[in-house]
Write an enzyme that holds these catalytic residues in place. Sequence first.
Site, PDB file in Angstrom:
ATOM      1  N   GLY A   1      41.553  48.417  43.364  1.00 19.51           N
ATOM      2  CA  GLY A   1      40.644  47.602  43.975  1.00 19.51           C
ATOM      3  C   GLY A   1      39.385  48.222  44.591  1.00 19.51           C
TER       4      GLY A   1
ATOM      5  CD  GLU B   1      42.500  36.590  51.861  1.00 19.18           C
ATOM      6  OE1 GLU B   1      42.969  37.355  50.909  1.00 19.18           O
ATOM      7  OE2 GLU B   1      42.277  37.425  52.789  1.00 19.18           O
TER       8      GLU B   1
ATOM      9  CE  LYS C   1      45.928  37.663  57.802  1.00 21.42           C
ATOM     10  NZ  LYS C   1      44.562  37.271  58.046  1.00 21.42           N
TER      11      LYS C   1
ATOM     12  CD  GLU D   1      49.257  48.251  61.419  1.00 25.14           C
ATOM     13  OE1 GLU D   1      50.330  49.052  61.895  1.00 25.14           O
ATOM     14  OE2 GLU D   1      48.919  47.240  61.806  1.00 25.14           O
TER      15      GLU D   1
HETATM   16  N1  LIG Z   1      38.593  41.208  53.137  1.00 22.95           N
HETATM   17  C1  LIG Z   1      39.088  41.375  54.039  1.00 22.95           C
HETATM   18  O1  LIG Z   1      38.576  41.142  55.380  1.00 22.95           O
HETATM   19  C2  LIG Z   1      40.518  41.578  54.365  1.00 22.95           C
HETATM   20  C3  LIG Z   1      41.213  41.537  53.099  1.00 22.95           C
HETATM   21  N2  LIG Z   1      42.459  41.966  53.214  1.00 22.95           N
HETATM   22  C4  LIG Z   1      43.298  41.971  51.888  1.00 22.95           C
HETATM   23  O2  LIG Z   1      43.013  43.184  51.021  1.00 22.95           O
HETATM   24  C5  LIG Z   1      43.171  42.844  49.716  1.00 22.95           C
HETATM   25  C6  LIG Z   1      41.746  43.043  48.956  1.00 22.95           C
HETATM   26  O3  LIG Z   1      40.962  42.170  49.705  1.00 22.95           O
HETATM   27  P1  LIG Z   1      39.301  42.293  49.320  1.00 22.95           P
HETATM   28  O4  LIG Z   1      38.669  44.027  49.379  1.00 22.95           O
HETATM   29  O5  LIG Z   1      38.593  41.478  50.208  1.00 22.95           O
HETATM   30  O6  LIG Z   1      39.071  41.583  47.816  1.00 22.95           O
HETATM   31  P2  LIG Z   1      37.884  41.782  46.798  1.00 22.95           P
HETATM   32  O7  LIG Z   1      37.940  40.575  45.965  1.00 22.95           O
HETATM   33  O8  LIG Z   1      36.696  41.922  47.381  1.00 22.95           O
HETATM   34  O9  LIG Z   1      38.209  42.964  45.691  1.00 22.95           O
HETATM   35  C7  LIG Z   1      39.111  42.936  44.981  1.00 22.95           C
HETATM   36  C8  LIG Z   1      39.095  44.045  43.892  1.00 22.95           C
HETATM   37  O10 LIG Z   1      40.384  44.094  43.141  1.00 22.95           O
HETATM   38  C9  LIG Z   1      39.905  44.293  41.834  1.00 22.95           C
HETATM   39  N3  LIG Z   1      40.806  43.594  40.975  1.00 22.95           N
HETATM   40  C10 LIG Z   1      40.829  42.443  40.828  1.00 22.95           C
HETATM   41  N4  LIG Z   1      41.884  42.013  39.631  1.00 22.95           N
HETATM   42  C11 LIG Z   1      41.824  43.035  39.270  1.00 22.95           C
HETATM   43  C12 LIG Z   1      42.754  43.356  38.028  1.00 22.95           C
HETATM   44  N5  LIG Z   1      43.351  42.548  37.236  1.00 22.95           N
HETATM   45  N6  LIG Z   1      42.934  44.744  37.545  1.00 22.95           N
HETATM   46  C13 LIG Z   1      42.399  45.666  38.315  1.00 22.95           C
HETATM   47  N7  LIG Z   1      41.334  45.373  39.481  1.00 22.95           N
HETATM   48  C14 LIG Z   1      41.229  44.296  39.996  1.00 22.95           C
HETATM   49  C15 LIG Z   1      38.430  43.806  41.649  1.00 22.95           C
HETATM   50  O11 LIG Z   1      37.814  44.454  40.683  1.00 22.95           O
HETATM   51  P3  LIG Z   1      36.179  44.293  40.319  1.00 22.95           P
HETATM   52  O12 LIG Z   1      35.210  44.537  41.464  1.00 22.95           O
HETATM   53  O13 LIG Z   1      35.798  44.836  39.038  1.00 22.95           O
HETATM   54  O14 LIG Z   1      35.887  42.787  40.196  1.00 22.95           O
HETATM   55  C16 LIG Z   1      38.114  44.424  43.090  1.00 22.95           C
HETATM   56  O15 LIG Z   1      37.374  45.546  43.054  1.00 22.95           O
HETATM   57  C17 LIG Z   1      43.599  41.104  49.583  1.00 22.95           C
HETATM   58  O16 LIG Z   1      45.177  41.571  49.348  1.00 22.95           O
HETATM   59  C18 LIG Z   1      43.167  40.737  51.035  1.00 22.95           C
HETATM   60  O17 LIG Z   1      44.156  39.498  51.311  1.00 22.95           O
HETATM   61  C19 LIG Z   1      43.328  42.084  54.270  1.00 22.95           C
HETATM   62  C20 LIG Z   1      42.837  42.040  55.678  1.00 22.95           C
HETATM   63  C21 LIG Z   1      41.331  41.827  55.411  1.00 22.95           C
HETATM   64  N1  LIG Z   2      40.557  36.387  54.957  1.00 18.45           N
HETATM   65  C1  LIG Z   2      41.434  36.963  55.752  1.00 18.45           C
HETATM   66  C2  LIG Z   2      41.129  38.422  55.594  1.00 18.45           C
HETATM   67  C3  LIG Z   2      41.995  39.234  56.465  1.00 18.45           C
HETATM   68  O1  LIG Z   2      43.045  39.365  56.590  1.00 18.45           O
HETATM   69  C4  LIG Z   2      41.042  36.449  57.273  1.00 18.45           C
HETATM   70  O2  LIG Z   2      40.104  35.874  57.236  1.00 18.45           O
HETATM   71  O3  LIG Z   2      41.612  36.909  58.169  1.00 18.45           O
END
Ligand SMILES: NC(=O)C1=CN([C@@H]2O[C@H](COP(=O)(O)OP(=O)(O)OC[C@H]3O[C@@H](n4cnc5c(N)ncnc54)[C@H](OP(=O)(O)O)[C@@H]3O)[C@@H](O)[C@H]2O)C=CC1
Ligand SMILES: N[C@@H](CC=O)C(=O)O
Length: 388
Positions: A12, A186, A201, A125
């Site tokens: 990711g 999300e 959570k 974490e």
């Molecule tokens: N955003 C936030 O503030 C927070 C997020 N989280 C958690 O962190 C995790 C990531 O979140 P976030 O960064 O926001 O997510 P994003 O949607 O921004 O990024 C997801 C990434 O995963 C890649 N991806 C999706 N599907 C596939 C697949 N089938 N194979 C390979 N790669 C894939 C995407 O690729 P591509 O770029 O090519 O589309 C992208 O780079 C989630 O579990 C979220 O709940 C936790 C705390 C805070």
């Molecule tokens: N979508 C979540 C991201 C962090 O866990 C939030 O808004 O809290």
Amino acid sequence: MNMNNKRIALLGLGTIGQVVFDELVASTNGAWQLAWVVVKHPERHQTVLLPTGAQLTTDWRRAVEDPTVDVVIELIGGIGVAKEAVTSALLHGKQVITANKDLVATAGTELDRLAELYGGALTYEAAVAGGIPIIRTINEGLAPDRIRQVSGILNGTSNYILTAIDQEGLSFDAALKEAQAKGFAEANPTKDVTGIDAAYKLIILTKLIFHRTLSLAQLAPTGIDHLSPRLFAAAKEWGLKIKLLASTWESRGQLNYQVAPVALNPSHPLYQVDGVTNAIVIDSDLVGTSTYLGPGAGGKATANSVLADLASLSRGEQLTGSSACLRIENGRPLTKQRYLVVNPTGLPTGLQFSDRHATSALTPALTPTDLQRLRATNPGLETLALGE
Ligand SMILES: NC(=O)C1=CN([C@@H]2O[C@H](COP(=O)(O)OP(=O)(O)OC[C@H]3O[C@@H](n4cnc5c(N)ncnc54)[C@H](OP(=O)(O)O)[C@@H]3O)[C@@H](O)[C@H]2O)C=CC1
Ligand SMILES: N[C@@H](CC=O)C(=O)O
């Protein structure tokens, strides 16, 4: 497994993955080496500058099953591919770091077991409250203590929306769009606004603290998506702030839990927690009440939690385990509670209100049956529990 120069597969490259990538590339401590970066849409990442020896792929199996990879950082999100990849990594004895609360809340027990069986590790974490090191606090700082209650604002998106409506007069949709643009929401923001993300959570925290695995169905979260502009206006009129609270508490040997919006009085400890900030209040026997506050979402803050797990793994620390366990039977929340009530057609009938405005009022403490009766006599009545 090489403990000094860990080879990493980063799954990711989105909001969180991009910051983790940048930090890994900028790092000069030589403790790790980026081997793979896995994405879904490589055309979106054509300008990415991979460090020497690293490869970009869309095939997570190539990365996860590479025998030279020690650590898999899963930042894809959701259950499908993420679960397959994490399961495979653990079956191959790898150390897995994830920010994926959906996965840990719904499959944490089986994944922990795989980590134990195959000599790997699973750390998360970043899965709870973004940048707040709450899992370390519970597992390490409060390990000797006996926690009775955990309660908090665990979803940054909801809190951002509630604050923007209250303080800037934004509409719900406009506030959600802003939260999405800032990378807080999300991929499917329904989970944020319906309370599911906060519930996931809370499931993780409850398991760490009380050793009980709650299901989403048991928690039956209520979100903020059904709150009407009339209710927001009434809360403001009364000087209350609406917050989505997630709580688990032990009382007389029973475990109670709730994820729901609440109208907080200014005297409530979480009243001032605005925007994307999350806060967790813990009541425990030795420390008493302690509060942990910080950014609950966003690339940088969450990436720090991911990298903190990586640093711990590099030091060879064992991150599993939890604080003192209570023997608890299942219980249901709520005895008597006060409510903010709003009626479209003037004051509700069937109760005497000492605290009242033209179309809204604060009730005396009501039992769930009292509340049901009030709702039955006033169709269209909106109610929100008061947090005092
Ligand atoms: N955003 C936030 O503030 C927070 C997020 N989280 C958690 O962190 C995790 C990531 O979140 P976030 O960064 O926001 O997510 P994003 O949607 O921004 O990024 C997801 C990434 O995963 C890649 N991806 C999706 N599907 C596939 C697949 N089938 N194979 C390979 N790669 C894939 C995407 O690729 P591509 O770029 O090519 O589309 C992208 O780079 C989630 O579990 C979220 O709940 C936790 C705390 C805070
Ligand atoms: N979508 C979540 C991201 C962090 O866990 C939030 O808004 O809290």
